[in-house]
Structures are given as structure tokens and as C-alpha cells.
Design a protein around this motif. Structure first.
Motif, PDB file in Angstrom:
ATOM      1  N   GLY A   1      -1.556  -0.616   7.955  1.00 47.72           N
ATOM      2  CA  GLY A   1      -0.889  -1.134   6.437  1.00 47.72           C
ATOM      3  C   GLY A   1      -0.108  -1.637   6.663  1.00 47.72           C
ATOM      4  O   GLY A   1       0.310  -3.003   7.602  1.00 47.72           O
TER       5      GLY A   1
ATOM      6  N   SER B   1      -2.921  -8.389  13.947  1.00 52.28           N
ATOM      7  CA  SER B   1      -4.629  -8.889  14.750  1.00 52.28           C
ATOM      8  C   SER B   1      -5.030  -8.368  13.847  1.00 52.28           C
ATOM      9  O   SER B   1      -4.976  -7.034  13.138  1.00 52.28           O
ATOM     10  CB  SER B   1      -4.347  -8.580  15.597  1.00 52.28           C
ATOM     11  N   ASP B   2      -6.775  -8.140  13.916  1.00 53.68           N
ATOM     12  CA  ASP B   2      -7.939  -8.043  13.998  1.00 53.68           C
ATOM     13  C   ASP B   2      -7.755  -6.747  14.967  1.00 53.68           C
ATOM     14  O   ASP B   2      -8.104  -7.157  16.133  1.00 53.68           O
ATOM     15  CB  ASP B   2      -9.063  -8.550  14.062  1.00 53.68           C
ATOM     16  N   VAL B   3      -8.136  -5.550  14.944  1.00 54.31           N
ATOM     17  CA  VAL B   3      -8.042  -4.252  15.600  1.00 54.31           C
ATOM     18  C   VAL B   3      -9.175  -4.837  17.144  1.00 54.31           C
ATOM     19  O   VAL B   3      -8.862  -4.566  17.533  1.00 54.31           O
ATOM     20  CB  VAL B   3      -8.433  -3.146  14.330  1.00 54.31           C
TER      21      VAL B   3
ATOM     22  N   PHE C   1       0.910  -1.202  -0.004  1.00 49.38           N
ATOM     23  CA  PHE C   1      -0.018  -0.466  -0.088  1.00 49.38           C
ATOM     24  C   PHE C   1       1.254   1.853   0.171  1.00 49.38           C
ATOM     25  O   PHE C   1       2.281   1.140   0.371  1.00 49.38           O
ATOM     26  CB  PHE C   1      -0.811  -0.439   1.313  1.00 49.38           C
TER      27      PHE C   1
ATOM     28  N   TYR D   1      -4.569  -0.552  12.219  1.00 50.17           N
ATOM     29  CA  TYR D   1      -4.917  -0.592  11.019  1.00 50.17           C
ATOM     30  C   TYR D   1      -3.790   0.418  10.293  1.00 50.17           C
ATOM     31  O   TYR D   1      -4.040   1.744   9.110  1.00 50.17           O
ATOM     32  CB  TYR D   1      -6.233   0.510  10.284  1.00 50.17           C
TER      33      TYR D   1
ATOM     34  N   TYR E   1       0.250  13.155   6.473  1.00 49.22           N
ATOM     35  CA  TYR E   1       1.645  13.189   7.055  1.00 49.22           C
ATOM     36  C   TYR E   1       2.005  13.672   8.320  1.00 49.22           C
ATOM     37  O   TYR E   1       1.984  13.753  10.040  1.00 49.22           O
ATOM     38  CB  TYR E   1       2.327  11.930   6.835  1.00 49.22           C
TER      39      TYR E   1
ATOM     40  N   GLN F   1       0.025   5.483  -0.622  1.00 50.96           N
ATOM     41  CA  GLN F   1      -1.068   6.771  -1.256  1.00 50.96           C
ATOM     42  C   GLN F   1      -0.888   7.249  -2.447  1.00 50.96           C
ATOM     43  O   GLN F   1       0.060   7.004  -2.586  1.00 50.96           O
ATOM     44  CB  GLN F   1      -0.851   7.869   0.034  1.00 50.96           C
TER      45      GLN F   1
ATOM     46  N   ASP G   1      -7.247   4.261  11.114  1.00 55.43           N
ATOM     47  CA  ASP G   1      -7.113   4.679   9.932  1.00 55.43           C
ATOM     48  C   ASP G   1      -7.793   3.395   8.824  1.00 55.43           C
ATOM     49  O   ASP G   1      -7.124   2.791   8.023  1.00 55.43           O
ATOM     50  CB  ASP G   1      -5.370   5.247   8.928  1.00 55.43           C
TER      51      ASP G   1
ATOM     52  N   GLU H   1      -2.116  -4.248  12.564  1.00 58.45           N
ATOM     53  CA  GLU H   1      -2.773  -4.307  11.599  1.00 58.45           C
ATOM     54  C   GLU H   1      -2.744  -5.873  10.745  1.00 58.45           C
ATOM     55  O   GLU H   1      -2.852  -6.901  11.512  1.00 58.45           O
ATOM     56  CB  GLU H   1      -1.968  -4.214  10.612  1.00 58.45           C
ATOM     57  N   ILE H   2      -4.032  -6.082  10.249  1.00 56.25           N
ATOM     58  CA  ILE H   2      -5.020  -7.910  10.150  1.00 56.25           C
ATOM     59  C   ILE H   2      -4.204  -8.110   9.231  1.00 56.25           C
ATOM     60  O   ILE H   2      -3.910  -9.342   8.900  1.00 56.25           O
ATOM     61  CB  ILE H   2      -6.496  -7.637   9.422  1.00 56.25           C
TER      62      ILE H   2
HETATM   63  C1  SAM Z   1      -5.856   3.102   4.307  1.00 55.08           C
HETATM   64  S1  SAM Z   1      -5.343   1.489   4.762  1.00 55.08           S
HETATM   65  C2  SAM Z   1      -3.645   1.962   5.809  1.00 55.08           C
HETATM   66  C3  SAM Z   1      -2.706   2.873   6.027  1.00 55.08           C
HETATM   67  C4  SAM Z   1      -2.011   2.778   6.248  1.00 55.08           C
HETATM   68  N1  SAM Z   1      -2.280   4.176   7.690  1.00 55.08           N
HETATM   69  C5  SAM Z   1      -0.338   4.279   5.235  1.00 55.08           C
HETATM   70  O1  SAM Z   1      -0.713   5.423   6.010  1.00 55.08           O
HETATM   71  O2  SAM Z   1       0.251   4.110   5.700  1.00 55.08           O
HETATM   72  C6  SAM Z   1      -6.112   0.451   6.128  1.00 55.08           C
HETATM   73  C7  SAM Z   1      -5.736  -0.982   6.658  1.00 55.08           C
HETATM   74  O3  SAM Z   1      -5.873  -1.333   7.014  1.00 55.08           O
HETATM   75  C8  SAM Z   1      -6.564  -2.879   7.360  1.00 55.08           C
HETATM   76  N2  SAM Z   1      -7.746  -3.403   7.310  1.00 55.08           N
HETATM   77  C9  SAM Z   1      -8.922  -3.763   7.645  1.00 55.08           C
HETATM   78  N3  SAM Z   1      -9.333  -4.274   8.218  1.00 55.08           N
HETATM   79  C10 SAM Z   1      -9.337  -4.407   9.833  1.00 55.08           C
HETATM   80  C11 SAM Z   1      -9.074  -5.022  11.036  1.00 55.08           C
HETATM   81  N4  SAM Z   1     -10.226  -5.824  11.037  1.00 55.08           N
HETATM   82  N5  SAM Z   1      -8.149  -5.339  11.695  1.00 55.08           N
HETATM   83  C12 SAM Z   1      -6.757  -4.529  11.686  1.00 55.08           C
HETATM   84  N6  SAM Z   1      -6.424  -3.863   9.998  1.00 55.08           N
HETATM   85  C13 SAM Z   1      -7.436  -4.447   8.842  1.00 55.08           C
HETATM   86  C14 SAM Z   1      -6.421  -2.669   5.824  1.00 55.08           C
HETATM   87  O4  SAM Z   1      -5.430  -4.216   5.756  1.00 55.08           O
HETATM   88  C15 SAM Z   1      -4.976  -1.874   5.594  1.00 55.08           C
HETATM   89  O5  SAM Z   1      -3.948  -2.175   4.946  1.00 55.08           O
END
Ligand code: SAM
Length: 441
Positions: A301, A346-348, A270, A299, A282, A272, A367, A320-321
Motif C-alpha cells: 500500500g 511492481s506486481d508481487v 489507503f 502488497y 500493526y 485502515q 497483505d 506495491e503495484i
Molecule cells: C490491503 S492493502 C495493503 C495495505 C497495507 N499493508 C497497509 O497496512 O497500509 C492491499 C494493497 O495491495 C496492492 N496490490 C493489489 N494487487 C497487487 C499485486 N498484484 N502486486 C502488488 N500489490 C498489489 C493494492 O494496490 C493495495 O495497496
């Protein structure tokens, strides 16, 4: 019928109330029409509570109308609002943010709108393949569909990515490759993905089987010295970048140095889309962080923002998941010797409250993807009896106003929305990225 356009809808479409006939009194949406314009329209779709019309002719033009720079505008699904003048695009997006978030703000001056570029901003493009006159052709899809548009230039991306598009169109049309046909579920080439940073390029072909593209790489490499080619063998019709990744030739990843952090991004990672706005985003977050803050970046990334925060804050945790993104963030911390950054794969929703309670964090960054935060998690957070662990600040970064407002409604019990920075990450489209700053009441 001839009607006057009343106002704009959230997608930038013109709106009027049907004045006569069977649909009289219904709200009607018409793409590419602007408020105040007198237009000749034809109703093409009718539902119980709204209808959709097609714009046949503009009889009286709005002073806010722009002649679109791109000849494919209105056919190609990439842009929505090229027919609006720049300042009108800004007003449209700003009003959308005000309308959605004003309920939570005391002072509307606390909404700041930031636009840094108009065109040529995208650092990544995904071009679909389609068979045309017996040859594989590259282009774009129409709005909300997979109908193909044969474009040869995109004003949203760089000259170099457009050059790669041209070289690719020439190569694949001459070399008798078969494009994938979704209806017949047959064929080979699906998408061409191109990513760019600072004169480094990654090109990947999403296809259904291994193909020999050595000659294609030679052509690309004769024009660009730092370029890599890979395949993504995909059997999915829904997700573009899923499948087996096979690196073929040249560069494997983009090497980036920003905010004193060195990091690498491959074609699947990922980044932006708009570099200038990314730096602004940022910096906006960083300005809110102080030296003794303990930050949780939910979240996270591939961890770039987390790593940048680690340079300033006392401690930071990235959650991050996605396992591959989480692995990249651990490598990022190692390469940059960031001892105060920890990454949790992990899942948030499963770990956030535990981390907030254990580490008494002062700032929480959210995010999430377009779908927003997990509703149950936010409810659990604000329904908790002992609120002493709630962070003083929440910084919520969102690319979807609808899910942002849904989540703010829940957080509103304990948090005041102080400021919103609306960032124009995607000029010429209806989208807007918002950074919302919330303080514990
Ligand atoms: C918008 S991106 C974040 C980008 C990061 N903040 C950056 O600036 O590079 C959203 C991220 O959330 C992750 N994600 C989605 N659902 C999630 C969850 N339930 N728990 C943890 N991470 C999750 C996605 O895999 C993705 O990498």
C-alpha cells in the motif's frame, strides 16, 4: 410458513431446512433471524439447491437478539448484524474463523479474538447522492444493490462525520444540484467522500463535471478549522474513487504521526478504517519482528506498515503495484529518514521470488486485497526445488476468510499455522480481519 431457525450462515443470516411444500428439504436463508427463533417466513426466491425467505414476524425471540440502535438497520446496506447482542456477534465471527481455519490449527486456543469498539469507529464514509423530490439527497445504498436509503445519521462513524453529512444534505438540497442517475446515465453528483483523522477532515465530491462549491466550503470551514474540499471528476460507474482529482480549498492531506512515523494521506490514499484496530494490527505484526530480521512486505500500500517495521528490523522491502501508493511510500521513507526501507513498484507475482532468493528474508508479510494472493505465485513458491530461501515466518493479513483458506491450503505444504488473531475491524458487519502467523515446518 412457521419454522424454527437452526443455525447461522456465513453472512449472519438464519438457516432452516424447508419442512413442507414444493421446496421441502432445501436449505433456506432468512436475513435477520437468529438460531432458536420461531419465525413466520415467506419464500421469495428459489434456486435448484437453496432458497431465500423473507422474515415476516418473529413468534419466539432469541435471548441473543438486540434491538438495533439504528432506525435504518435492515434497509441500509452498511450493517449486517446489529440485531445480535455484542457477545453473540463476537461468537458468530469467532465461530466463522474456527470453522474455516481449524483444519490448519493444532489448538483452537491459538485463535484470539479482539474487539475494541462497537460503534462510531469508521474514519471514512462514502455517501451516494440521489435525486429525491427534485433535490439532490445524500444517504446510503441498500444491501447488494444501488437502491437508495435516505439516512441522516450513521452510528458506525463519528459525530463530526455525521455533522458533515447533515451540513452537506442541507447545502445540496437547497442549491439545486442534480444528482447522477445511473439508469439514465445523466446528472452531476455521484458520491460525497469524507475522511477524518484527529480533527482534520477531507471532503471530496465525486461528480461528472466541474462545479462551483465555494459556498459549500465556507459552510464546512465555519464549523471545522482543519478541513479540505476537492472534486473527483469521474466517468466510471464501477469505481468510486477513480477520475481526475482536483483540490479546491483548504487541507490537502491528513497529517498523521503514529509509531514514530510521520505520514500524510490524501482522500485517495489507503488508511485502515478503524484506528484502534489498526494500531492493534500493526502491533501484532511488530511483535513478531526482531532486530536482525530482513522483511519483505508484499502488497505494501502506501507503506505505513513497511515504515513501522523499518524502525525495528534490519531491512525491509515493500512491494506495491499501484504507482501512486508506491510513490507515497518512497516519500514516507524520505521524510522519516528510513535508510533501511526500499520500495518496489511492481506486481508481487513478478518480483517476490527474486527478492526472497536475493535477500534471504526471514519474514514475509502478505497483505493482499480481498481477492487474495496470486495462486500461480504461491504454487511457484512451494514447488521450487531449492527451498533454502523460504522465509522462516509468514504473516498473512486478510480481510477475506475464503481467499485466506484457499491460500493457506497451498502454503500448508511447508508452513504450519501457529496462531490467528481475528480482529473486529468492522463491528456490526459480517466482516472479520485475520492476522495468521505461519512458521516454516
Ligand atoms: C490491503 S492493502 C495493503 C495495505 C497495507 N499493508 C497497509 O497496512 O497500509 C492491499 C494493497 O495491495 C496492492 N496490490 C493489489 N494487487 C497487487 C499485486 N498484484 N502486486 C502488488 N500489490 C498489489 C493494492 O494496490 C493495495 O495497496
Amino acid at each position: 410458513m412457521i419454522v424454527e431457525i437452526d443455525r447461522l450462515g456465513t453472512n449472519g443470516e438464519g438457516i432452516f431446512i424447508v419442512p413442507e411444500g414444493e421446496q421441502k428439504g432445501k436449505i433456506c436463508f432468512v436475513d435477520f433471524a437468529l438460531p432458536g427463533e420461531l419465525v413466520d417466513v415467506e419464500i421469495v426466491k428459489s434456486k435448484s439447491n437453496f432458497c431465500v425467505a423473507k422474515l415476516n414476524k418473529i413468534i419466539k425471540y432469541s435471548e441473543n437478539r438486540e434491538i438495533p440502535i439504528c432506525p435504518f438497520f435492515a434497509h441500509c446496506g452498511g450493517c449486517d448484524i446489529q440485531h445480535m447482542k455484542k457477545n453473540f456477534q463476537i461468537d458468530f465471527k469467532k465461530n466463522k474463523v474456527i470453522k474455516t481455519l481449524s483444519k490448519y490449527l493444532n489448538n483452537l486456543d491459538n485463535i484470539k479474538f479482539i474487539r475494541l469498539n462497537d460503534l462510531y469507529y469508521r474514519n471514512k464514509m462514502v455517501f451516494p447522492f440521489c435525486n429525491k423530490n427534485g433535490q439532490a439527497c445524500l444517504g446510503m445504498y441498500c444491501k447488494n444493490s444501488h437502491e437508495f436509503v435516505d439516512i441522516n445519521y450513521c452510528y458506525l462513524t463519528s459525530e463530526n462525520i455525521n455533522k458533515i453529512l447533515k451540513l452537506s444534505k442541507d447545502f445540496f438540497s437547497k442549491n439545486k444540484f442534480d444528482a447522477f442517475d445511473e439508469k439514465l446515465n445523466k446528472g452531476i453528483l455521484k458520491y460525497l467522500v469524507v475522511k477524518e483523522y484527529n480533527n482534520q477532515f477531507l471532503v471530496s465530491i465525486v461528480c461528472t463535471k466541474l462545479i462551483n462549491v465555494k459556498d459549500f466550503y465556507k459552510i464546512l470551514n465555519s464549523e471545522f478549522s482543519e478541513i479540505g474540499l476537492s472534486l473527483i471528476i469521474s466517468n466510471s460507474n464501477d469505481e468510486i474513487l477513480t477520475g481526475e482529482y482536483i483540490h479546491l480549498y483548504g487541507l490537502k492531506q491528513l497529517s498523521i504521526e503514529e509509531f514514530g512515523i510521520n505520514y500524510n494521506v490524501n482522500i485517495l490514499g489507503f488508511l485502515q478504517i478503524n484506528n484502534a484496530i489498526k494500531i492493534e494490527l500493526y502491533n501484532n505484526v511488530l511483535n513478531e519482528i526482531s532486530y536482525n530480521d530482513v522483511v519483505i512486505d508484499a502488497y505494501s500500500g502506501a507503506g505505513l506498515l513497511t515504515a513501522i517495521i523499518a524502525k525495528k528490523a534490519k531491512n525491509v522491502f515493500g512491494i506495491e503495484i499501484n504507482s501512486s501508493a508506491s510513490k507515497s511510500s518512497k516519500e514516507l521513507a524520505k521524510i522519516n529518514n528510513l535508510k533501511n526501507a526500499k520500495f518496489i513498484n511492481s506486481d508481487v507475482k513478478d518480483v517476490l521470488i527474486d527478492y526472497l532468493q536475493t535477500y534471504k528474508s526471514s519474514v514475509l508479510i502478505l497483505d493482499p486485497p480481498r481477492s487474495g494472493c496470486d495462486k500461480k505465485l504461491l504454487n511457484k513458491l512451494i514447488e521450487t526445488k531449492n527451498i533454502s530461501f523460504l522465509p522462516k515466518k509468514i504473516i498473512y493479513i486478510s480481510c477475506n476468510l475464503m481467499t485466506l483458506v484457499r491460500d493457506l491450503e497451498i502454503l500448508n505444504k511447508y508452513y504450519d499455522l501457529q496462531n490467528v488473531h481475528a480482529l473486529d475491524m468492522f463491528p456490526q458487519t459480517k466482516h472479520v480481519e485475520c492476522v495468521s502467523f505461519l512458521n516454516l515446518k
